[in-house]
Design an enzyme around this catalytic site. Structure first.
Site, PDB file in Angstrom:
ATOM      1  N   SER A  91      52.825   0.351  51.246  1.00  0.00           N
ATOM      2  CA  SER A  91      52.162   0.621  50.107  1.00  0.00           C
ATOM      3  C   SER A  91      52.127  -0.064  48.785  1.00  0.00           C
ATOM      4  O   SER A  91      53.283  -0.252  48.501  1.00  0.00           O
ATOM      5  CB  SER A  91      52.249   2.290  49.672  1.00  0.00           C
ATOM      6  OG  SER A  91      51.586   2.693  48.585  1.00  0.00           O
ATOM      7  N   LYS A 137      46.462  13.147  55.017  1.00  0.00           N
ATOM      8  CA  LYS A 137      45.436  13.285  54.184  1.00  0.00           C
ATOM      9  C   LYS A 137      45.025  14.647  54.285  1.00  0.00           C
ATOM     10  O   LYS A 137      44.410  15.547  53.735  1.00  0.00           O
ATOM     11  CB  LYS A 137      44.462  12.293  54.044  1.00  0.00           C
ATOM     12  CG  LYS A 137      44.805  10.891  53.094  1.00  0.00           C
ATOM     13  CD  LYS A 137      43.587  10.153  52.957  1.00  0.00           C
ATOM     14  CE  LYS A 137      44.230   8.659  52.427  1.00  0.00           C
ATOM     15  NZ  LYS A 137      43.046   7.947  52.129  1.00  0.00           N
ATOM     16  N   ASN A 149      43.790  12.945  48.742  1.00  0.00           N
ATOM     17  CA  ASN A 149      44.699  11.772  48.581  1.00  0.00           C
ATOM     18  C   ASN A 149      45.768  11.728  47.347  1.00  0.00           C
ATOM     19  O   ASN A 149      46.372  10.982  47.005  1.00  0.00           O
ATOM     20  CB  ASN A 149      44.026  10.519  48.835  1.00  0.00           C
ATOM     21  CG  ASN A 149      43.144  10.297  47.370  1.00  0.00           C
ATOM     22  OD1 ASN A 149      42.989  10.915  46.404  1.00  0.00           O
ATOM     23  ND2 ASN A 149      42.896   8.994  47.172  1.00  0.00           N
ATOM     24  N   ASP A 206      39.129   8.405  46.797  1.00  0.00           N
ATOM     25  CA  ASP A 206      38.645   7.357  47.564  1.00  0.00           C
ATOM     26  C   ASP A 206      37.213   7.031  47.289  1.00  0.00           C
ATOM     27  O   ASP A 206      36.790   5.794  46.809  1.00  0.00           O
ATOM     28  CB  ASP A 206      38.928   7.373  49.020  1.00  0.00           C
ATOM     29  CG  ASP A 206      40.489   7.555  49.373  1.00  0.00           C
ATOM     30  OD1 ASP A 206      41.303   6.934  48.702  1.00  0.00           O
ATOM     31  OD2 ASP A 206      40.824   8.095  50.275  1.00  0.00           O
ATOM     32  N   GLN A 212      40.871   3.999  42.621  1.00  0.00           N
ATOM     33  CA  GLN A 212      41.544   5.467  43.224  1.00  0.00           C
ATOM     34  C   GLN A 212      42.517   5.800  42.540  1.00  0.00           C
ATOM     35  O   GLN A 212      42.944   7.174  42.652  1.00  0.00           O
ATOM     36  CB  GLN A 212      41.274   5.205  44.901  1.00  0.00           C
ATOM     37  CG  GLN A 212      42.355   4.521  45.359  1.00  0.00           C
ATOM     38  CD  GLN A 212      43.795   5.212  45.451  1.00  0.00           C
ATOM     39  OE1 GLN A 212      43.907   6.312  45.381  1.00  0.00           O
ATOM     40  NE2 GLN A 212      44.868   4.391  45.309  1.00  0.00           N
TER      41      GLN A 212
END
Ligand code: ATR
Length: 291
Positions: A24, A75, A99, A115, A258
């Site tokens: 990530s 999620k 998220n 998102d 996001q």
């Protein structure tokens, strides 16, 4: 920028929960913004194995975290926890997933899905208004649903084509106003579309080794081709679109956009969504790609 190394009893804590989570780029991005804004905060990767998400969230909340981002595969679990014990934002209700979790001062957990709005904000940041016309979405997973919801909310007609038709039908049953097209026939609707959005893993490094059932030569000259894949940034689909003279929007900006809502809710200030953070992430992705 001067590096801030101090962590003390006032440090605001947030992070990203996922499995795996080492890939990530969210820690890089949020810690850059924290330094840039001079905020006493830290954002850490939180590898949470499937099956342990509920206990991890409770633990992080109890340990004083302000909240967390949630990525694959948690999620839907995040959605369920907030549905049972917290407050689901409309964005989360519409997309069926969460998220961004915020641990509110009253002990409640707030759940958001950023998102879809991140996708739209990124397209608009390229100077392309998202308020009418028709979009063809390729794929019917969680990202597709979030993006479809945000496009529908802005008055864009949405058609979805997915390799597994039943999944596209299920998406259409959850969000009214979606047309479902057979995967093999996706190219037939292209001439009437203003947006084409890839939400599948086709084109991603290590992702599906497949091609799209589309001939971009049939597209309207005004078509905007978007990919949510950002490793690599220039996917085969985007390269092909550019070679036909079509405008393109890559996936990195969606990742950045996001993230803004969570940062603001946890750390109390809006991050600077601009070229500096984009250059940082781009350089990091290139390094990883070259390595
Ligand atoms: P996310 O929730 O991030 O969208 P996902 O639920 O795993 O991820 O969805 C991945 C998408 O990529 C799906 O639409 C998947 O199609 P299927 O529903 O048929 O599995 C699509 N996908 C993955 N590999 C593909 C391939 N080789 N050809 C076409 N579509 C593919």
């Amino acid at each position: 920028m001067e590096r801030r190394l101090r962590i003390d009893g006032h440090t605001l804590l947030a992070g990203v929960t996922g499995w795996p989570v080492a890939h990530s780029r969210s820690p890089l991005m949020h810690n850059f913004w924290l330094e840039q804004r001079g905020i006493n905060g830290a954002y850490v990767p939180l590898p949470v194995v499937p099956g342990s998400f509920d206990v991890a969230v409770r633990g992080l909340q109890a340990a004083g975290f302000r909240g967390v981002n949630v990525t694959i595969p948690h999620k839907e679990s995040a959605y369920r926890i907030v549905e049972e014990h917290g407050r689901l934002d409309r964005s989360a209700q519409r997309s069926g997933s969460v998220n961004t979790l915020v641990f509110a001062p009253d002990g409640q957990i707030e759940g958001y899905s950023t998102d879809g709005d991140g996708f739209v904000a990124n397209v608009e940041a390229h100077g392309i208004p998202v308020k009418s016309g028709r979009a063809l979405l390729l794929g019917a997973g969680g990202a597709a649903r979030a993006i479809a919801a945000s496009l529908l909310d802005r008055g864009v007609d949405v058609a979805v084509a997915n390799r597994t038709r039943a999944r596209a039908d299920a998406l259409a049953a959850q969000l009214s106003g979606i047309a479902v097209i057979d995967w093999a026939q996706a190219g037939d609707v292209l001439p009437s579309c203003q947006f084409l959005v890839n939400t599948t893993s086709i084109g991603m490094d290590g992702g599906a080794d497949a091609t799209f059932p589309l001939d971009l030569g049939r597209a309207d000259a005004g078509l905007v081709v978007c990919d949510i894949v950002y490793v690599p940034r220039q996917t085969a689909l985007l390269r092909q679109a550019a070679s036909h003279g079509l405008r393109t929007v890559d996936g990195l900006g969606m990742l950045i956009h996001q993230a803004g809502l969570g940062f603001e809710k946890w750390f109390g200030a809006a991050p600077e969504i601009g070229p500096a953070v984009e250059a940082l992430l781009d350089a990091d992705l290139h390094c990883a790609h070259a390595g």
